[in-house]
Scaffold this active site. Structure first.
Site, mmCIF file in Angstrom:
data_model
loop_
_atom_site.group_PDB
_atom_site.id
_atom_site.type_symbol
_atom_site.label_atom_id
_atom_site.label_comp_id
_atom_site.label_asym_id
_atom_site.label_seq_id
_atom_site.Cartn_x
_atom_site.Cartn_y
_atom_site.Cartn_z
ATOM 1 N N GLU A 127 0.852 -1.192 0.000
ATOM 2 C CA GLU A 127 0.000 0.000 0.000
ATOM 3 C C GLU A 127 0.882 1.234 0.000
ATOM 4 O O GLU A 127 2.097 1.136 0.214
ATOM 5 C CB GLU A 127 -0.955 -0.010 1.203
ATOM 6 C CG GLU A 127 -2.111 -0.981 1.000
ATOM 7 C CD GLU A 127 -3.133 -0.987 2.119
ATOM 8 O OE1 GLU A 127 -4.266 -1.387 1.856
ATOM 9 O OE2 GLU A 127 -2.803 -0.603 3.247
ATOM 10 N N HIS A 249 -9.526 9.719 2.340
ATOM 11 C CA HIS A 249 -9.084 8.620 1.485
ATOM 12 C C HIS A 249 -9.330 9.050 0.042
ATOM 13 O O HIS A 249 -10.416 9.551 -0.282
ATOM 14 C CB HIS A 249 -9.872 7.349 1.810
ATOM 15 C CG HIS A 249 -9.251 6.109 1.251
ATOM 16 N ND1 HIS A 249 -9.262 5.830 -0.098
ATOM 17 C CD2 HIS A 249 -8.581 5.093 1.844
ATOM 18 C CE1 HIS A 249 -8.631 4.679 -0.303
ATOM 19 N NE2 HIS A 249 -8.213 4.214 0.867
ATOM 20 N N ARG A 295 -1.625 9.625 0.939
ATOM 21 C CA ARG A 295 -3.058 9.857 0.687
ATOM 22 C C ARG A 295 -3.426 11.325 0.508
ATOM 23 O O ARG A 295 -4.279 11.659 -0.311
ATOM 24 C CB ARG A 295 -3.884 9.285 1.850
ATOM 25 C CG ARG A 295 -3.957 7.798 1.771
ATOM 26 C CD ARG A 295 -4.828 7.220 2.846
ATOM 27 N NE ARG A 295 -4.716 5.779 2.687
ATOM 28 C CZ ARG A 295 -5.143 4.885 3.548
ATOM 29 N NH1 ARG A 295 -5.746 5.270 4.653
ATOM 30 N NH2 ARG A 295 -5.004 3.614 3.317
ATOM 31 N N HIS A 356 -12.017 9.716 6.003
ATOM 32 C CA HIS A 356 -11.709 8.315 6.246
ATOM 33 C C HIS A 356 -11.274 8.050 7.683
ATOM 34 O O HIS A 356 -11.739 7.098 8.309
ATOM 35 C CB HIS A 356 -10.598 7.909 5.268
ATOM 36 C CG HIS A 356 -10.221 6.472 5.318
ATOM 37 N ND1 HIS A 356 -11.132 5.458 5.119
ATOM 38 C CD2 HIS A 356 -9.018 5.855 5.541
ATOM 39 C CE1 HIS A 356 -10.514 4.277 5.210
ATOM 40 N NE2 HIS A 356 -9.241 4.506 5.489
ATOM 41 N N ARG A 391 -1.840 9.191 8.792
ATOM 42 C CA ARG A 391 -1.662 7.770 9.134
ATOM 43 C C ARG A 391 -1.202 6.971 7.923
ATOM 44 O O ARG A 391 -1.734 7.116 6.822
ATOM 45 C CB ARG A 391 -2.980 7.187 9.663
ATOM 46 C CG ARG A 391 -2.888 5.687 9.889
ATOM 47 C CD ARG A 391 -4.113 5.144 10.551
ATOM 48 N NE ARG A 391 -5.307 5.211 9.739
ATOM 49 C CZ ARG A 391 -5.598 4.391 8.715
ATOM 50 N NH1 ARG A 391 -4.745 3.455 8.333
ATOM 51 N NH2 ARG A 391 -6.731 4.524 8.060
#
Ligand code: SIN
Length: 560
Positions: A127, A249, A295, A356, A391
């Site tokens: 990811e 997100h 992100r 998100h 995060r």
């Protein structure tokens, strides 16, 4: 085996009170894991807003980041976490999370978690912003698998009593009777259960109520995520920290008639490409890592493309991958989009960013202690400092498991250390203000919630600037006037109307986020100020702490 229980079945004497050693509020991975840990040494009651399985955890797709792959180390995972956090992570707590994450994931596997496997190791996926393939997963339904395993174990544990459909309202504290400001103790919570306000007393209380994505109109979060725990903590005098950092997100489904639904980052991790309505692949213009940039970068890029092309979404293209791979790797996304007429083997997926994850929350130390004695917090509602300003993907379930265990263990040992037989029966003083007695119709409540969402989306979302933030503060004051309270109100709530409680909670949390965002006049991680687009490395290496009746305070990071 236990079952999810109605309060009246459990409490056959029909008293409005309930006493327990450790009370856990919330049933995502953090709350469930805390309950299991606490029940090793004490009696536990776990209450949940709707059903035991409903939480942000259930919808988590990506997986759990854990340094278990052959080419991976704890140090590398710590480094990636801190670099995503843009200088605001507490590195010691990150080290704790990453190191303890390994036994926590192994334990889940021992308990039967059926993650995807390759040879002798889990099949690790990639990811964004991870330097290694380190995400263990179950297709794109890792949250469901984790929930199933933990719920089953909780229901099999005699010492855990579960009460469903219990909406936690206000923490019960001795703040009024206490003479010393610094010694407020928490003894449980008031909750709306079966249409009545009940008191649930506890020697130790753990808030694990999850996130707040539903403060925004576009979100990956389920309906329960209205920020109730943050607001209850605020009213009780807890410190909230890093509240300006809301993660958006990049890819939530944008399709007429379809619900807000996450399209996992793992789709990009497996080669998915972002293209705009003109068919142009655009991420390379914005970041060297392209689709796998952090992100906040991808979300801003998408927003910019939407603006440049005057179109309400962009597209995610995974059609170049073999059909059987897509169906096996992303069964939930495949089935959900299919229900709304898309075949992602051949169709592009319309997406846009949505709220998100909240990086900030109730300020806790690594032991999950808050500034109220007897009150612990873990999971998304808490802020230990592991995420900093942004995060890293798939660190949230890891956080829930690690700090869930810490909260459960610490709360149980604190409860056992108290000499009293049962917790004191604190009463919330009745304040017959209109905010509490006001009877608003459901339609008005929906309008007020929408008004909060609209102003946040407009001014306190992916890009912020001073005038917009100030406008939102004044919008929130106007909305507060409809409820006869100021958005920073610390007044306890005595209504039994869940919708009204949620509205008050959303208002308070929206105000705290906006205030924190206005205070930080720089851009860092998920907080982007169009009027201060650069990171202020020297001036803003600090975190914003907010608490009722106080101006924001700033805490420097510990020197590591
Ligand atoms: C995702 O699957 O993209 C979400 C994972 C996460 O938020 O960590």
């Amino acid at each position: 085996m236990n079952t999810e229980t109605d309060f009246s079945t459990l409490n056959s004497e029909a008293s409005s009170d309930w006493s327990t050693d450790v009370l856990i509020i919330g049933s995502g991975a953090a709350g469930l894991r805390a309950a299991l840990a606490a029940s090793e040494s004490t009696d536990v009651t776990l209450i949940t807003k709707t059903t035991l399985k409903e939480s942000n955890t259930l919808y988590a797709q990506g997986g759990i980041a854990v340094a278990m792959n052959v080419d991976d180390t704890v140090d590398l995972h710590v480094k990636d976490t801190c670099s995503a956090g843009c200088g605001l992570c507490d590195i010691q707590v990150v080290e704790t999370m990453v190191a303890e994450g390994i036994p926590r994931v192994n334990e889940l596997l021992e308990w039967g978690a059926d993650f995807d496997w390759e040879g002798t190791l889990p099949r690790f996926t990639q990811e964004a912003a991870h330097s290694r393939r380190r995400i263990v997963h179950k297709g794109d339904a890792t949250g469901r698998e984790t929930t199933d395993v933990l719920v089953q174990r909780v229901l099999n544990t005699e010492r855990i009593q579960v009460i469903s459909n219990a909406f936690a309202v206000d923490l019960l504290t001795d703040a009024v009777s206490s003479t010393d400001d610094n010694s407020t103790t928490c003894y449980g919570v008031s909750a709306i259960i079966e249409g009545q306000l009940k008191y649930l007393y506890a020697k130790a209380t753990i808030l694990a109520t999850g996130g707040l994505g539903r403060l925004y109109p576009c979100t990956s979060n389920p309906e329960v995520a209205t920020g109730d725990g943050f607001a209850a903590a605020w009213r009780a005098g807890c410190e909230l920290i890093d509240m300006e950092f809301v993660q958006f997100h990049p890819t939530t489904l944008f399709l007429d008639g379809a619900p807000s639904f996450l399209i996992s980052e793992a789709v990009r991790g497996e080669g998915g490409r972002l293209i705009n309505i003109r068919g142009e692949r655009f991420m390379d213009k914005y970041h060297e890592k392209g689709e796998l940039a952090p992100r906040d970068v991808v979300s801003r890029a998408i927003q910019n493309e939407m603006f440049q092309t005057d179109f309400p979404c962009v597209y995610l293209d995974i059609t170049h991958k073999p059909a059987d791979f897509i169906q096996e790797r992303f069964p939930t996304i495949f089935a959900t989009t299919k229900r709304y007429g898309l075949d992602i083997n051949i169709d592009l997926i319309p997406v846009r960013p949505g709220a998100h994850f909240m990086m900030g929350g109730i300020r806790t130390n690594a032991e999950t202690e808050t500034n109220l004695r007897g009150l612990y917090a873990c999971g998304e509602v808490a802020c230990t400092g592991v995420h900093g300003a942004n995060r890293l993907a798939s660190n949230s379930l890891l956080e829930c498991l690690v700090f869930g265990v810490r909260a459960g263990t610490n709360a149980a040992s604190y409860a056992s250390s108290l000499t009293c037989e049962s917790p004191p029966k604190i009463q919330i003083e009745k304040c017959e203000t209109e905010a509490n007695t006001i009877g608003l119709g459901d339609d008005v409540i929906l309008e007020l919630k929408d008004a909060i969402r609209e102003t946040l989306w407009e001014n306190v979302a992916i890009e912020r600037y001073q005038e917009g933030l100030e406008l939102t503060l004044s919008d929130l004051e106007e909305i507060g006037a409809e409820l006869n309270l100021h958005p920073s109100s610390s007044m306890s709530i005595q209504t039994t109307d869940v919708g009204l409680c949620e509205t008050v909670n959303m208002l308070i949390v929206a105000w705290v986020i906006t205030h924190a965002a206005l205070t930080r006049d720089e851009s860092r991680g998920a907080h982007f100020r169009a009027d201060f687009p650069d990171e202020d490395e020297t001036g803003w290496q600090k975190r914003t702490v907010m608490a009722q009746d106080k101006e924001p305070e700033f805490v420097k990071l510990r020197s590591n």
